[in-house]
Write a protein that holds these residues in place. Structure first.
Motif, PDB file in Angstrom:
ATOM      1  N   LEU A  27       0.829  -1.208   0.000  1.00  0.00           N
ATOM      2  CA  LEU A  27       0.000   0.000   0.000  1.00  0.00           C
ATOM      3  C   LEU A  27       0.866   1.262   0.000  1.00  0.00           C
ATOM      4  N   LEU A  28       2.070   1.144   0.547  1.00  0.00           N
ATOM      5  CA  LEU A  28       2.963   2.315   0.598  1.00  0.00           C
ATOM      6  C   LEU A  28       3.282   2.841  -0.793  1.00  0.00           C
ATOM      7  N   ASN A  29       3.245   1.950  -1.796  1.00  0.00           N
ATOM      8  CA  ASN A  29       3.499   2.402  -3.173  1.00  0.00           C
ATOM      9  C   ASN A  29       2.495   3.464  -3.615  1.00  0.00           C
ATOM     10  N   TYR A  30       1.300   3.412  -3.031  1.00  0.00           N
ATOM     11  CA  TYR A  30       0.243   4.334  -3.456  1.00  0.00           C
ATOM     12  C   TYR A  30       0.100   5.548  -2.544  1.00  0.00           C
ATOM     13  N   ILE A  31       0.522   5.416  -1.299  1.00  0.00           N
ATOM     14  CA  ILE A  31       0.180   6.466  -0.325  1.00  0.00           C
ATOM     15  C   ILE A  31       1.379   7.287   0.166  1.00  0.00           C
ATOM     16  N   SER A  32       2.583   6.930  -0.310  1.00  0.00           N
ATOM     17  CA  SER A  32       3.750   7.578   0.304  1.00  0.00           C
ATOM     18  C   SER A  32       4.486   8.536  -0.624  1.00  0.00           C
ATOM     19  N   ASP A  33       3.983   8.760  -1.846  1.00  0.00           N
ATOM     20  CA  ASP A  33       4.757   9.561  -2.797  1.00  0.00           C
ATOM     21  C   ASP A  33       4.572  11.059  -2.618  1.00  0.00           C
ATOM     22  N   ARG A  34       3.557  11.482  -1.881  1.00  0.00           N
ATOM     23  CA  ARG A  34       3.340  12.914  -1.626  1.00  0.00           C
ATOM     24  C   ARG A  34       2.408  13.070  -0.437  1.00  0.00           C
TER      25      ARG A  34
END
Ligand SMILES: [Zn+2]
Length: 245
Positions: free
Chosen positions: A172-179
């Motif tokens: 899930l971090l791939n989707y929620i951690s980029d900004r």
């Protein structure tokens, strides 16, 4: 743009409105069993709804669909309404409507004439009117479930994520951690659960917060009961709350 929480309750809850929310006037997310009650409780002009998003076909997310359709039919709501959800959603929603009211009920033909079912996948974005675009992504649940993102634009002030029913997975971090995001997140998980099916506050504290943007705000929903958070970066939604996204 204004997001209004119509309900913050999960499948098992202590009398909360079931999980659903509306963005602006036209984009309803989830159609739980009590959706009609919630729409009336908060004086939502449901005749303006043009898009309905169903993250997955568990009953606490779609068993209100037949009653919503019946209400639209009864009120002679006109104009196309688009229903968005994962594959298999269209057959499922038509079937629960048929089971609710029978083969011969005119609501079935009203649905044929007025509802456009759009089955989406995580590779394609969909425009909600001319106002914003949602980008679905897969989460980790018992049936196919699609979360979504909305990116900031001239009328959306914050990058927003609806993280629908999921257990925690580091992917899930791939989707929620980029900004920096506002994340409305399934946080139904409790330490006493017999099996861990949903994200818990501990998951957010231990695995999400260290990895996501320091200014990302996590709003827990799909709860068992109303909760207060002890952590400044987590809040819990309550029915009637409004969030500026
Ligand atoms: Zn579910």
């Amino acid at each position: 743009m204004k997001l209004k929480i119509l309900g913050n309750g999960g499948a098992i809850n202590d009398g909360l409105n079931y999980n659903s929310f509306i963005i602006g006037d036209a984009f309803l997310v989830e159609a739980p069993p009590d959706i009609i009650n919630s729409l009336f409780q908060f004086n939502i002009d449901y005749k303006k709804i043009k898009y309905i998003y169903i993250s997955h076909v568990h009953g606490d997310h779609c068993f209100g669909f037949p009653f919503l359709m019946l209400r639209f039919f009864f009120d002679r709501v006109e104009g196309e309404i688009q229903v968005l959800g994962p594959s298999g959603m269209a057959v499922h929603l038509k079937e629960i409507t048929r089971l609710s009211f029978g083969d011969d009920h005119p609501v079935n033909s009203w649905i044929k004439e007025n509802i456009v079912f759009t089955e989406i996948s995580h590779s394609e974005s969909v425009w909600i009117g001319h106002e914003f675009e949602i980008t679905p992504f897969p989460v980790f649940h018992l049936v196919e479930t699609l979360a979504f993102k909305i990116s900031r634009n001239s009328i959306i002030n914050n990058d927003f994520i609806y993280l629908a029913d999921s257990k925690w997975d580091d992917a899930l971090l791939n989707y929620i951690s980029d900004r920096k995001y506002i994340i409305l997140c399934d946080m139904n998980g409790e330490p006493t659960d017999p099996v861990q099916i949903h994200i818990s506050e501990q998951d957010i504290l231990d695995k999400a917060l260290p990895a996501i943007d320091i200014d990302t705000k996590v709003i827990g929903t799909h709860l068992k009961k109303n909760k207060t958070s002890q952590h400044r970066r987590i809040v819990y939604a309550e029915s009637g709350d409004e969030i500026d996204i």
